[in-house]
Motif scaffolding. Structure first.
Motif, PDB file in Angstrom:
ATOM      1  N   THR A 143      14.282  30.481  -8.995  1.00 56.56           N
ATOM      2  CA  THR A 143      13.822  31.208 -10.352  1.00 56.56           C
ATOM      3  C   THR A 143      14.399  32.761 -10.338  1.00 56.56           C
ATOM      4  O   THR A 143      14.461  33.184  -9.517  1.00 56.56           O
ATOM      5  N   SER A 145      14.711  36.060 -13.040  1.00 54.23           N
ATOM      6  CA  SER A 145      14.248  36.521 -14.338  1.00 54.23           C
ATOM      7  C   SER A 145      14.752  37.796 -14.431  1.00 54.23           C
ATOM      8  O   SER A 145      15.121  38.774 -13.628  1.00 54.23           O
ATOM      9  N   LEU A 322      14.321  36.681 -20.036  1.00 52.89           N
ATOM     10  CA  LEU A 322      15.226  35.282 -19.826  1.00 52.89           C
ATOM     11  C   LEU A 322      14.939  34.820 -18.591  1.00 52.89           C
ATOM     12  O   LEU A 322      15.277  35.670 -17.415  1.00 52.89           O
ATOM     13  N   SER A 323      14.375  33.751 -18.330  1.00 51.09           N
ATOM     14  CA  SER A 323      14.202  33.026 -17.049  1.00 51.09           C
ATOM     15  C   SER A 323      15.121  31.916 -16.749  1.00 51.09           C
ATOM     16  O   SER A 323      15.151  30.958 -17.866  1.00 51.09           O
ATOM     17  N   VAL A 324      15.557  31.751 -15.761  1.00 51.60           N
ATOM     18  CA  VAL A 324      16.332  30.514 -15.550  1.00 51.60           C
ATOM     19  C   VAL A 324      15.841  29.952 -14.106  1.00 51.60           C
ATOM     20  O   VAL A 324      15.640  30.638 -13.187  1.00 51.60           O
ATOM     21  N   ASN A 325      15.510  28.431 -14.190  1.00 55.91           N
ATOM     22  CA  ASN A 325      14.996  27.786 -13.174  1.00 55.91           C
ATOM     23  C   ASN A 325      15.746  26.699 -12.827  1.00 55.91           C
ATOM     24  O   ASN A 325      16.379  26.009 -13.572  1.00 55.91           O
ATOM     25  N   THR A 344      15.823  21.859 -14.125  1.00 57.31           N
ATOM     26  CA  THR A 344      16.661  22.929 -14.705  1.00 57.31           C
ATOM     27  C   THR A 344      15.883  23.405 -15.951  1.00 57.31           C
ATOM     28  O   THR A 344      15.117  22.551 -16.598  1.00 57.31           O
ATOM     29  N   VAL A 346      15.394  27.041 -18.937  1.00 53.27           N
ATOM     30  CA  VAL A 346      16.128  28.268 -19.533  1.00 53.27           C
ATOM     31  C   VAL A 346      14.789  28.584 -20.477  1.00 53.27           C
ATOM     32  O   VAL A 346      14.584  27.717 -21.198  1.00 53.27           O
ATOM     33  N   GLN A 347      14.253  29.629 -20.189  1.00 56.68           N
ATOM     34  CA  GLN A 347      13.160  30.235 -21.090  1.00 56.68           C
ATOM     35  C   GLN A 347      13.416  31.733 -21.614  1.00 56.68           C
ATOM     36  O   GLN A 347      13.648  32.525 -20.900  1.00 56.68           O
TER      37      GLN A 347
END
Length: 510
Positions: A143, A145, A322-325, A344, A346-347
């Motif tokens: 994760t 952020s 912006l968060s990428v998982n 996967t 993106v938030q």
């Protein structure tokens, strides 16, 4: 396994936890034996790993021992190391979070359910399950952020500035330690010079006082003359006793500054006194140097950057996040078609209510900047005053040494005359004791004036913020460190304080 078989152990565990909480012990003060052990350990640590004293100690060696073993200075070194470690921790917070998880889950019955029609509300499927009661799950997730990265970046900058602030505090402690050593060393050296003479004169004065009492009892002289004689002797004893106490305190203070055990044998190097240098007339240059080099100014400057980064963090928390998982998952459930899969995501998120804080943050930023600048300006004014006063105080102290030298010369001549005029007359011994007492007092005042001049020179040196020691201390032995301190002080005095050749008479030989 029935629900009852699960419920019973859970109730037992809950009861055990409640009883354990009730049985928590109350306050337990340390015992006398523990206090004794702690005192012994702390005392041993105070004087551990010190180089033994192998000869007479000069000023630079005393400064080296104080700076190498002084506990306050060592504490500031540890604070600097701690600040560096905290900076490293903040730097790692900028990295993405990689979380690995694994576990086994279970339940007392099957999970599952039925379905009903939306329109007729009729059951369409019989009860079924797609999950085992007991299964193993595992996952590995990455994760990242943007908001966490931004906050960690500013935190890392703050920690870097706090390292610099800790370094400035270390420099200030070193300067203060050197100033204290300079003040105590010359007073302790005066004590070493004068104590034997003071003790001998006190013994002679007490003998003369006993003879005066005997003469009073026998009526050898008029009572008024005998009482006046005793009064003069008692005044001499009182004055010498007070001066003796001052000298003893100076020696004890120097021992403490060097972190030597109490009552340690110590002999100070009694060589030729250093000349008191004359300071150049360019006071404005000294003031400019003080504003450039004083640790307090630099610390306040770095503190302003720390405060600015606090406000930058508050502003960063208003940004959209912006968060990428990324993740890999595993589930041992045999009813699953795929037991392994990847995820996967993106938030983007934004707390809209936090935007209302922006005007307050902007106002706080302006107020904080004005406050920091005003604090620094006020400190700068105080430092400039210290430099100006320091120059005047040192010049006056140098002239006081010259006057004390002249007074000492006169009292030495009076003592020589009293010894040459000594006779068997009863009052002749009193005149010799008086002359010797005045001479010792003049020696004390001359040495006190010289130590005050050295202290004034040290205060001027500190007020400009000049360096006192090399970059590393722990890797130097005491002798090497003493030479480095001597070289550093000489270079700083020559090129920064614009000293000239002394214009005072030579120090009176002891």
């Amino acid at each position: 396994m029935t629900a009852r078989t699960i419920r019973t152990p859970l109730l037992s565990l809950g009861a055990a936890l409640v009883l354990g909480a009730c049985a928590t012990p109350g306050p337990q003060p340390h015992t006398d034996a523990e206090k004794k052990d702690r005192i012994q350990a702390d005392t041993a640590r105070m004087y551990a790993d010190q180089e033994p004293v192998t000869g007479p100690i000069d000023f630079h060696e005393a400064a080296a021992r104080a700076l190498k073993y002084n506990l306050d200075y060592r504490l500031k070194l540890m604070e600097s190391a701690l600040a560096a470690d905290l900076r490293d921790v903040s730097t790692h917070e900028m990295l993405p979070r990689l979380v690995a998880s694994a576990g086994r889950t279970g339940r007392s019955n099957d999970s599952g359910g039925t379905s009903i029609g939306i329109e007729d509300r009729q059951e369409s499927l019989r009860a079924s399950t797609s999950e085992e009661r007991y299964r193993t799950v595992a996952g590995l997730g990455l994760t990242w952020s943007v908001l966490d990265f931004g906050v960690a970046y500013y935190r890392s900058q703050q920690k870097s500035d706090q390292i610099l602030m800790a370094e400035e505090r270390r420099r200030k402690v070193a300067q203060n330690v050197l100033q204290d050593v300079r003040n105590a060393y010359w007073r302790a050296l005066a004590a070493q010079r004068l104590m034997p003479h003071v003790d001998a004169l006190l013994a002679r004065t007490h003998r003369a006082l006993g003879q005066a009492r005997e003469a009073e009892e026998k009526g050898l002289l008029p009572r008024q003359e005998i009482l006046a004689y005793q009064r003069a002797l008692l005044d001499s004893v009182s004055l010498l006793t007070v001066r003796r106490q001052d000298l003893e305190l100076a020696r004890a203070e120097l021992v403490a500054l060097m972190s030597l055990p109490p009552n340690s044998p110590m002999v100070l190097a009694d060589g030729e006194e250093p000349f008191l240098p004359a300071v150049g007339d360019d006071t404005e240059r000294l003031e400019r140097l003080s504003l450039e080099r004083r640790p307090e100014i630099m610390e306040e400057w770095y503190r302003k950057r720390v405060n600015e980064n606090d406000l930058k963090i508050a502003k960063a928390q208003l940004w959209p996040n912006l968060s990428v998982n990324l993740g890999a998952e595993y589930d041992s459930n045999k009813y699953l078609y795929n037991n392994h899969w990847s995820t996967t995501g993106v938030q983007v998120s934004l707390n809209l209510l936090r935007l209302l804080q922006l005007p307050s943050i902007e106002s706080a930023a302006r107020s904080q900047a004005e406050t920091d600048d005003l604090r620094r300006v006020a400190l700068s004014m105080a430092i400039l005053t210290q430099v100006r006063v320091g120059v005047v105080r040192y010049q006056l102290a140098r002239h006081e040494v010259g006057f004390a030298d002249e007074s000492l010369r006169v009292d030495r001549s009076l003592l020589d005359h009293a010894n040459a005029s000594r006779s068997t007359r009863f009052g002749s011994e009193l005149e010799v004791i008086r002359a010797e007492g005045r001479f010792l007092l003049s020696r004390y005042q001359r040495d006190a004036a010289y130590s005050r001049a050295q202290a004034a020179w040290g205060r001027l040196y500190n007020s400009v913020g000049l360096e006192t020691l090399p970059a590393t201390i722990a890797t130097h032995d005491v002798k090497t460190l003493a030479r480095e301190i001597q070289r550093t002080l000489r270079d700083q005095e020559t090129f920064s304080l614009l000293v000239t050749t002394p214009d005072l008479p030579d120090a009176t030989p002891k």
